[in-house]
Motif scaffolding. Sequence first.
Motif, PDB file in Angstrom:
ATOM      1  N   PRO A 264       0.765  -1.167   0.129  1.00  0.00           N
ATOM      2  CA  PRO A 264       0.037   0.011  -0.095  1.00  0.00           C
ATOM      3  C   PRO A 264       0.727   1.216   0.095  1.00  0.00           C
ATOM      4  CG  PRO A 264      -0.683  -1.415   1.743  1.00  0.00           C
ATOM      5  CD  PRO A 264       0.455  -2.260   1.048  1.00  0.00           C
ATOM      6  N   GLU A 265       0.660   2.138  -0.760  1.00  0.00           N
ATOM      7  CA  GLU A 265       1.486   3.358  -1.047  1.00  0.00           C
ATOM      8  C   GLU A 265       1.342   4.217   0.002  1.00  0.00           C
ATOM      9  OE1 GLU A 265       1.023   5.616  -4.753  1.00  0.00           O
ATOM     10  OE2 GLU A 265       1.295   3.885  -5.796  1.00  0.00           O
ATOM     11  N   ALA A 266       0.250   4.225   0.924  1.00  0.00           N
ATOM     12  CA  ALA A 266       0.039   4.833   2.041  1.00  0.00           C
ATOM     13  C   ALA A 266       1.500   4.728   3.103  1.00  0.00           C
ATOM     14  CB  ALA A 266      -1.106   4.643   2.978  1.00  0.00           C
ATOM     15  N   LEU A 267       2.080   3.684   3.016  1.00  0.00           N
ATOM     16  CA  LEU A 267       3.115   3.043   3.886  1.00  0.00           C
ATOM     17  C   LEU A 267       4.202   3.944   3.339  1.00  0.00           C
ATOM     18  CD1 LEU A 267       2.704  -0.902   4.438  1.00  0.00           C
ATOM     19  CD2 LEU A 267       2.450   0.875   6.177  1.00  0.00           C
ATOM     20  N   PHE A 268       4.446   4.011   2.218  1.00  0.00           N
ATOM     21  CA  PHE A 268       5.616   5.010   1.691  1.00  0.00           C
ATOM     22  C   PHE A 268       5.833   6.284   2.149  1.00  0.00           C
ATOM     23  CE2 PHE A 268       4.906   2.452  -2.554  1.00  0.00           C
ATOM     24  CZ  PHE A 268       5.266   1.411  -2.026  1.00  0.00           C
ATOM     25  N   ALA A 269       4.776   6.779   2.652  1.00  0.00           N
ATOM     26  CA  ALA A 269       4.728   8.005   3.146  1.00  0.00           C
ATOM     27  C   ALA A 269       5.039   8.221   4.560  1.00  0.00           C
ATOM     28  CB  ALA A 269       3.382   9.035   2.816  1.00  0.00           C
ATOM     29  N   LEU A 270       5.353   7.013   5.053  1.00  0.00           N
ATOM     30  CA  LEU A 270       5.027   7.030   6.605  1.00  0.00           C
ATOM     31  C   LEU A 270       6.517   6.919   7.178  1.00  0.00           C
ATOM     32  CD1 LEU A 270       1.931   5.027   7.718  1.00  0.00           C
ATOM     33  CD2 LEU A 270       2.324   7.543   8.013  1.00  0.00           C
ATOM     34  N   GLN A 271       6.959   7.775   8.069  1.00  0.00           N
ATOM     35  CA  GLN A 271       8.505   7.689   8.570  1.00  0.00           C
ATOM     36  C   GLN A 271       8.451   6.694   9.723  1.00  0.00           C
ATOM     37  OE1 GLN A 271      10.317  11.692   8.783  1.00  0.00           O
ATOM     38  NE2 GLN A 271      11.378  10.865  10.610  1.00  0.00           N
ATOM     39  N   ASN A 272       7.171   6.395  10.277  1.00  0.00           N
ATOM     40  CA  ASN A 272       7.537   5.312  11.406  1.00  0.00           C
ATOM     41  C   ASN A 272       7.408   4.037  10.955  1.00  0.00           C
ATOM     42  OD1 ASN A 272       4.834   6.034  10.518  1.00  0.00           O
ATOM     43  ND2 ASN A 272       4.111   5.685  12.760  1.00  0.00           N
ATOM     44  N   VAL A 273       7.555   3.494   9.691  1.00  0.00           N
ATOM     45  CA  VAL A 273       7.605   2.292   9.258  1.00  0.00           C
ATOM     46  C   VAL A 273       8.961   1.851   8.475  1.00  0.00           C
ATOM     47  CG1 VAL A 273       5.051   2.096   8.800  1.00  0.00           C
ATOM     48  CG2 VAL A 273       6.574   2.516   6.951  1.00  0.00           C
ATOM     49  N   THR A 274       9.253   0.616   8.706  1.00  0.00           N
ATOM     50  CA  THR A 274      10.822   0.078   8.061  1.00  0.00           C
ATOM     51  C   THR A 274      10.307  -1.017   7.251  1.00  0.00           C
ATOM     52  OG1 THR A 274      11.986   0.725   9.784  1.00  0.00           O
ATOM     53  CG2 THR A 274      12.921  -0.766   8.058  1.00  0.00           C
ATOM     54  N   LEU A 275      10.395  -0.943   5.733  1.00  0.00           N
ATOM     55  CA  LEU A 275       9.868  -1.865   5.081  1.00  0.00           C
ATOM     56  C   LEU A 275      10.993  -2.870   4.011  1.00  0.00           C
ATOM     57  CD1 LEU A 275       7.320   0.627   2.837  1.00  0.00           C
ATOM     58  CD2 LEU A 275       6.762  -0.707   5.178  1.00  0.00           C
ATOM     59  N   LEU A 276      10.530  -4.205   4.198  1.00  0.00           N
ATOM     60  CA  LEU A 276      11.311  -5.270   3.596  1.00  0.00           C
ATOM     61  C   LEU A 276      10.501  -5.947   2.525  1.00  0.00           C
ATOM     62  CD1 LEU A 276      13.652  -6.564   6.503  1.00  0.00           C
ATOM     63  CD2 LEU A 276      14.232  -4.900   4.855  1.00  0.00           C
ATOM     64  N   PRO A 277      11.103  -6.315   1.377  1.00  0.00           N
ATOM     65  CA  PRO A 277      10.391  -6.904   0.330  1.00  0.00           C
ATOM     66  C   PRO A 277      10.300  -8.542   0.444  1.00  0.00           C
ATOM     67  CG  PRO A 277      12.347  -6.532  -0.509  1.00  0.00           C
ATOM     68  CD  PRO A 277      12.536  -5.943   0.811  1.00  0.00           C
ATOM     69  N   HIS A 278       9.831  -9.102   1.650  1.00  0.00           N
ATOM     70  CA  HIS A 278       9.641 -10.498   2.242  1.00  0.00           C
ATOM     71  C   HIS A 278      11.197 -11.330   1.601  1.00  0.00           C
ATOM     72  CE1 HIS A 278       6.793 -13.968   2.185  1.00  0.00           C
ATOM     73  NE2 HIS A 278       7.839 -14.342   2.670  1.00  0.00           N
ATOM     74  N   VAL A 279      12.037 -10.757   2.536  1.00  0.00           N
ATOM     75  CA  VAL A 279      13.440 -11.431   2.383  1.00  0.00           C
ATOM     76  C   VAL A 279      13.868 -11.842   3.538  1.00  0.00           C
ATOM     77  CG1 VAL A 279      14.083  -9.681   0.667  1.00  0.00           C
ATOM     78  CG2 VAL A 279      14.568  -8.699   2.867  1.00  0.00           C
ATOM     79  N   ALA A 280      13.226 -12.236   4.652  1.00  0.00           N
ATOM     80  CA  ALA A 280      13.612 -12.993   5.709  1.00  0.00           C
ATOM     81  C   ALA A 280      14.583 -14.198   5.661  1.00  0.00           C
ATOM     82  CB  ALA A 280      12.495 -12.970   6.843  1.00  0.00           C
ATOM     83  N   SER A 281      14.285 -15.084   4.701  1.00  0.00           N
ATOM     84  CA  SER A 281      14.974 -16.293   4.599  1.00  0.00           C
ATOM     85  C   SER A 281      15.934 -15.996   3.356  1.00  0.00           C
ATOM     86  CB  SER A 281      14.396 -17.413   4.256  1.00  0.00           C
ATOM     87  OG  SER A 281      13.514 -17.181   2.986  1.00  0.00           O
ATOM     88  N   ALA A 282      16.132 -14.699   2.822  1.00  0.00           N
ATOM     89  CA  ALA A 282      16.934 -14.601   1.462  1.00  0.00           C
ATOM     90  C   ALA A 282      18.238 -14.430   1.898  1.00  0.00           C
ATOM     91  CB  ALA A 282      16.295 -13.439   0.833  1.00  0.00           C
ATOM     92  N   THR A 283      19.032 -15.187   2.554  1.00  0.00           N
ATOM     93  CA  THR A 283      20.397 -15.094   2.431  1.00  0.00           C
ATOM     94  C   THR A 283      20.919 -16.452   1.596  1.00  0.00           C
ATOM     95  OG1 THR A 283      20.719 -16.517   4.341  1.00  0.00           O
ATOM     96  CG2 THR A 283      20.774 -14.411   4.944  1.00  0.00           C
ATOM     97  N   VAL A 284      22.197 -16.038   1.121  1.00  0.00           N
ATOM     98  CA  VAL A 284      22.787 -17.004   0.294  1.00  0.00           C
ATOM     99  C   VAL A 284      22.792 -18.404   0.934  1.00  0.00           C
ATOM    100  CG1 VAL A 284      25.106 -18.137  -0.871  1.00  0.00           C
ATOM    101  CG2 VAL A 284      24.143 -15.696  -1.172  1.00  0.00           C
ATOM    102  N   GLU A 285      23.324 -18.569   2.328  1.00  0.00           N
ATOM    103  CA  GLU A 285      23.461 -19.662   2.907  1.00  0.00           C
ATOM    104  C   GLU A 285      22.029 -20.329   3.420  1.00  0.00           C
ATOM    105  OE1 GLU A 285      24.631 -16.749   3.648  1.00  0.00           O
ATOM    106  OE2 GLU A 285      26.786 -16.858   4.212  1.00  0.00           O
ATOM    107  N   THR A 286      20.697 -19.789   4.003  1.00  0.00           N
ATOM    108  CA  THR A 286      19.792 -20.177   3.940  1.00  0.00           C
ATOM    109  C   THR A 286      19.006 -20.633   2.852  1.00  0.00           C
ATOM    110  OG1 THR A 286      19.657 -19.089   6.363  1.00  0.00           O
ATOM    111  CG2 THR A 286      17.611 -19.630   5.211  1.00  0.00           C
TER     112      THR A 286
END
Length: 317
Positions: A264-286
Amino acid sequence: MKPGLLLIGGATERMIDRFEAEFTLHRLSEIDDLPAFLSAQGPTITGVATNGHAGVPTEILEGCPNLKIAAAYGVGYDGIDTDACAARGIKVTHTPNVLNDDVANTALLLLLAASRDLVFNDAYVRAGRWAKEGNTPLTRSPEGKVMGIVGLGRIGQRIAEKLAVFDARVVYHSRTRKDVAYEYYDDLTRMARDCDYLIVITPGGAATDKLVNREVIEALGPNGTLINVARGTVVDEAAMIAALQDGRLGWAGLDVFEDEPNVPEALFALQNVTLLPHVASATVETRQAMGDLVCDNLSQFLKDGTVLTSVPETAHL
Ligand code: NAP
Ligand code: 8YV
């Protein structure tokens, strides 16, 4: 002749090499006419390699009468109709445990980034504002705070262990009480009221849909931080955004969203959020360990008909 494997989700080169050693590989992304492919090749398909989001579309289930295994690259499988697979005798496998550490690390990454306004401070330096405008506002310390885990499963327990570095008081909510030293809350709203941070790490799907609702969000409150590394569906996204906008919720750190990859674009305007593109498991090793487990499940199935890491719903097969 090698059995057929249909690749539905993504795969690394290392996975492709192993697939091709044991199977005749067909990639869904390269099939222009799926009905024609299924009528010609469907009966040769023994396995599919998929993930918990793409699942196994009904057309493929119906067009592959000899399908026996669906191996998913990921631990969550809310996008796979396991009842339909079980009814057809198809074993569904996933990749539990091998990703616990990196997903837990991502929860901590978001927790620290949200607490210390990492993204804002980084942008401030890059924009040359430090020299012109002086220091940025003070941030918030996670030290000694109350941190509530929603879903004390494999990953949730690892998060709890890692939170010890902050001398945090860890509490949790899940369907059942665990034999652990952390305080258990059977009521999520009551837990949120007592917490400075709420970390969500349950499965997705109907049973957890909007589990973190407006009431829970407001109980966490203006000084609270919501971290979601589970599935976007577990949090009422619209209620969360509204609360972040008008200060009823303090901060959020999000790896997952309701309608990925659309955020949601509304999140882009907020300074109190930190956003990641679903990368929690996205390391080479894992990702390598996850891919190896997908291939190990398929190999073992070819060898003796068993698998290493079935989802509970097909473990009886
Ligand atoms: P798990 O071991 O099965 O743990 C799930 C936990 O959620 C359990 O504690 C379970 O409680 C709890 N739970 C389930 N339904 C619930 C409900 N309705 N209300 C409250 N608690 C509920 O799973 P895991 O391996 O830790 O993985 C958890 C999830 O994380 C995955 O399913 C996936 O959706 C997500 N995930 C996300 C990423 C990412 O990239 N962001 C990566 C990996 C995983 P009980 O023990 O009481 O049943
Ligand atoms: C991956 C995940 O995004 O394991 C899960 O449940 O969400 C992640 O590890 C994904 O499933 C990889 O395909």
